[in-house]
Design an enzyme around this catalytic site. Structure first.
Site, mmCIF file in Angstrom:
data_model
loop_
_atom_site.group_PDB
_atom_site.id
_atom_site.type_symbol
_atom_site.label_atom_id
_atom_site.label_comp_id
_atom_site.label_asym_id
_atom_site.label_seq_id
_atom_site.Cartn_x
_atom_site.Cartn_y
_atom_site.Cartn_z
ATOM 1 N N TYR A 54 0.645 -1.287 -0.186
ATOM 2 C CA TYR A 54 0.062 0.100 -0.097
ATOM 3 C C TYR A 54 0.943 1.189 0.181
ATOM 4 C CZ TYR A 54 -3.694 -3.128 1.901
ATOM 5 O OH TYR A 54 -4.506 -4.248 1.928
ATOM 6 N N HIS A 124 -0.365 -12.226 1.093
ATOM 7 C CA HIS A 124 -1.267 -11.141 0.535
ATOM 8 C C HIS A 124 -2.190 -11.814 -0.513
ATOM 9 C CE1 HIS A 124 -2.110 -6.658 -0.186
ATOM 10 N NE2 HIS A 124 -3.131 -7.195 0.101
ATOM 11 N N SER A 213 -13.152 -4.582 2.475
ATOM 12 C CA SER A 213 -14.318 -4.056 1.677
ATOM 13 C C SER A 213 -15.817 -4.634 2.220
ATOM 14 C CB SER A 213 -14.276 -4.455 0.288
ATOM 15 O OG SER A 213 -13.019 -4.428 -0.076
ATOM 16 N N PRO A 214 -16.068 -4.545 3.570
ATOM 17 C CA PRO A 214 -17.395 -4.774 4.051
ATOM 18 C C PRO A 214 -18.401 -3.755 3.278
ATOM 19 C CG PRO A 214 -16.274 -3.839 5.648
ATOM 20 C CD PRO A 214 -15.255 -4.059 4.614
ATOM 21 N N GLY A 216 -18.509 -2.859 0.143
ATOM 22 C CA GLY A 216 -18.479 -2.995 -1.203
ATOM 23 C C GLY A 216 -17.471 -1.878 -1.728
ATOM 24 N N ARG A 217 -16.305 -1.417 -1.147
ATOM 25 C CA ARG A 217 -15.372 -0.650 -1.899
ATOM 26 C C ARG A 217 -16.124 0.827 -1.812
ATOM 27 N NH1 ARG A 217 -10.399 -3.000 -2.921
ATOM 28 N NH2 ARG A 217 -10.571 -4.978 -3.892
ATOM 29 N N GLY A 218 -16.977 0.945 -0.831
ATOM 30 C CA GLY A 218 -17.744 2.331 -0.957
ATOM 31 C C GLY A 218 -19.132 2.290 -1.575
HETATM 32 P P1 ATR Z 1 -11.808 -1.447 1.453
HETATM 33 O O1 ATR Z 1 -11.743 -2.530 2.690
HETATM 34 O O2 ATR Z 1 -11.477 -1.733 0.305
HETATM 35 O O3 ATR Z 1 -11.293 -0.203 2.281
HETATM 36 P P2 ATR Z 1 -14.771 -0.624 2.264
HETATM 37 O O4 ATR Z 1 -14.333 -0.446 3.470
HETATM 38 O O5 ATR Z 1 -16.027 -1.634 1.665
HETATM 39 O O6 ATR Z 1 -13.321 -1.024 1.260
HETATM 40 O O7 ATR Z 1 -14.874 0.825 1.655
HETATM 41 C C1 ATR Z 1 -14.280 1.964 1.605
HETATM 42 C C2 ATR Z 1 -14.687 2.920 0.894
HETATM 43 O O8 ATR Z 1 -16.019 3.381 1.462
HETATM 44 C C3 ATR Z 1 -13.669 4.132 0.919
HETATM 45 O O9 ATR Z 1 -13.998 4.906 -0.417
HETATM 46 C C4 ATR Z 1 -14.319 5.041 1.877
HETATM 47 O O10 ATR Z 1 -14.361 6.372 1.610
HETATM 48 P P3 ATR Z 1 -13.850 7.628 2.881
HETATM 49 O O11 ATR Z 1 -12.267 7.119 2.862
HETATM 50 O O12 ATR Z 1 -14.138 8.921 2.199
HETATM 51 O O13 ATR Z 1 -14.389 7.387 3.991
HETATM 52 C C5 ATR Z 1 -15.982 4.491 1.829
HETATM 53 N N1 ATR Z 1 -16.423 4.617 3.183
HETATM 54 C C6 ATR Z 1 -16.094 4.273 4.276
HETATM 55 N N2 ATR Z 1 -16.953 4.386 5.466
HETATM 56 C C7 ATR Z 1 -18.114 4.932 4.893
HETATM 57 C C8 ATR Z 1 -19.341 5.322 5.338
HETATM 58 N N3 ATR Z 1 -19.658 5.188 6.548
HETATM 59 N N4 ATR Z 1 -20.172 5.710 4.356
HETATM 60 C C9 ATR Z 1 -20.024 5.878 3.057
HETATM 61 N N5 ATR Z 1 -18.625 5.673 2.596
HETATM 62 C C10 ATR Z 1 -17.703 5.062 3.450
#
Ligand code: ATR
Length: 340
Positions: A54, A124, A213-214, A216-218
C-alpha cells in the site's frame, strides 16, 4: 459488542483498513489520516490492517509512526501482508512471490518500516492454486519461532490452500500455531465465500475470517452512483463491478439497502457492516476510511443487533438485485487461484 478471537488475540470485531490512506481510492492526506488513526484509538479500535504494497511502504510507515507515538501500541493488533510484487514504473503491474527468501526479506522490511513487531503476517495473494504453500509455510514457521511475527494469515486463498497451509503450520510448529486468519472480501455484495468452502473451512478449523471491503469498496455507502464519482486514477475504475453500466445497477442495490437502513434508524454503511458481523462469531470486519465522520459511523456498527427478520429482508434484497460485475477482472481471479 463482545470481543472476538483473532488467533491469540481477543479484540473488537471491528478494525480499521488503512489502505485508502496511501493510495487506490483517490487523494491522500497524511494529516487527515493521522487524525483518523488517533480517533480510532480513542474509539477503542484495536486492529489496524496494512500491507507492504500500500503506497509502496508508505502505509506501514504512517501506521507505525502514529501507533508507536500513541502510547497504545501494545494494546492493538497490527496486521500486515507480503507477497504482491509491484513495479514503481507501472502501478498496475503485479506479480506474486511467496518464496521463502522473499517472505523473510519482506518481513524484515515491514518490521523496519513499522518500527515495531508484527502481530499478524499475511501472505497477500497466493501463487497459482497454492501448490507451493508448504514451502511458504516453512519460512513462516521460522519467523514465528524467531518471534518476528505473532500470528499468520492468508489473504484471498481458496479453501484447499487454507486447509493445507493450516495443517502444515501445525505440523511445523508441533501444534503451537495454525492459521489465525483468512482475509477476504466479504459483504452483502460479495458472498462467494459462503459457496466456495472458505467460510466453512474457517469455521471448522477455528480460523478468523477478516472481511475487507464490507462496504463494497464504498458502493454500499450509497454515495457512488457513477464512474464520474471516482477520481481519474481511482483503482476501482479497473474493477468490473465499477464499470459504467455495473455501477449504475449496483447503486440501485445501495438505494434499496438505504431504504431498509432508514426504517431501522441506521445508515446503509452501518447496516452493511452490521450484516457482516452477524455472519458468525469468527467473522471480523475492517472497513476502510480516511474520514473522521465515516470512521465514527463505522465504529457504531459494532454495537448494532439485527433481528432475524432484518437478516431475511437483506437476503431477499440480494436475491432481487444480484450484484453486477465480478469483484476482480477474470484474469486476476485466475491468477489468484480463485476461479475454481
Ligand atoms: P476497503 O476494505 O477496500 O477499504 P470498504 O471498507 O468496503 O473497502 O470501503 C471503503 C470505501 O468506502 C472508501 O472509499 C471510503 O471512503 P472514505 O475514505 O471517504 O471514507 C468509503 N466509506 C467508508 N466508510 C463509509 C461510510 N460510513 N459511508 C460511506 N462511505 C464510506
Amino acid at each position: 459488542m463482545l470481543k472476538r478471537k483473532l488467533g491469540l488475540f481477543e479484540i473488537n470485531p471491528l478494525g480499521l483498513g488503512c489502505m485508502g490512506m496511501s493510495e487506490f481510492y483517490g487523494s491522500v492526506d497524511d494529516e487527515r489520516s493521522e487524525r483518523v488513526l488517533h480517533r480510532a484509538l480513542e474509539l477503542s479500535v484495536d486492529h489496524f490492517d496494512t500491507a507492504d504494497m500500500y503506497g509502496y511502504g508508505h502505509n506501514e510507515t504512517l501506521l507505525g509512526r502514529v501507533l508507536n507515538a500513541s502510547g497504545r501500541r501494545n494494546c492493538v493488533v497490527i496486521a500486515t501482508k507480503c507477497g504482491i510484487v509491484r513495479d514503481r514504473t507501472d502501478p498496475t503491474r503485479r506479480g506474486i512471490d511467496n518464496s521463502p527468501a522473499y517472505i523473510r526479506e519482506s518481513c524484515a522490511r515491514s518490521t523496519d518500516r513499522l518500527k515495531t513487531h508484527i502481530d499478524l503476517f499475511y501472505l497477500h495473494r497466493i501463487t497459482g492454486y497454492g501448490e507451493r504453500i508448504e514451502e511458504s509455510m516453512s519460512a513462516i514457521a521460522d519467523l514465528l519461532a524467531a518471534g518476528a511475527i505473532a500470528g499468520v494469515g492468508l489473504s484471498e486463498a481458496n479453501a484447499a490452500t487454507i486447509g493445507r497451509a493450516h495443517r502444515e503450520l501445525l505440523r511445523l510448529s508441533h501444534g503451537r500455531h495454525g492459521l489465525s486468519a483468512v482475509q477476504t472480501q466479504y459483504s452483502l455484495m460479495s458472498r462467494d465465500i459462503e459457496r466456495n468452502g472458505v467460510l466453512a473451512i474457517c469455521r471448522e478449523l477455528g480460523i478468523a475470517v477478516v472481511a475487507y471491503s464490507p462496504i463494497g469498496r464504498g458502493l454500499l455507502g450509497g454515495a457512488l452512483r457513477s464512474t464520474d464519482d471516482l477520481d481519474e486514477k481511482d483503482f476501482r475504475r479497473t474493477l468490473p463491478r465499477f464499470s459504467k453500466e455495473a455501477i449504475v445497477a449496483n447503486s440501485r442495490f445501495a438505494t434499496s439497502l438505504d431504504n431498509v437502513a432508514q426504517r431501522l434508524g441506521l445508515s446503509a454503511s452501518e447496516l452493511a457492516i452490521a450484516w457482516v458481523l452477524h455472519q458468525g462469531q469468527n467473522v471480523l470486519a475492517i472497513p476502510g476510511t480516511t474520514q473522521l465522520k465515516n470512521l465514527e459511523r463505522n465504529v457504531a456498527a459494532r454495537d448494532i443487533a439485527l433481528t432475524a427478520d432484518t437478516l431475511q429482508t437483506l437476503d431477499a434484497l440480494v436475491q432481487q438485485t444480484p450484484t453486477q460485475g465480478a469483484r476482480y477482472p477474470t484474469e486476476v481471479m485466475s491468477a489468484y487461484g480463485l476461479n475454481r
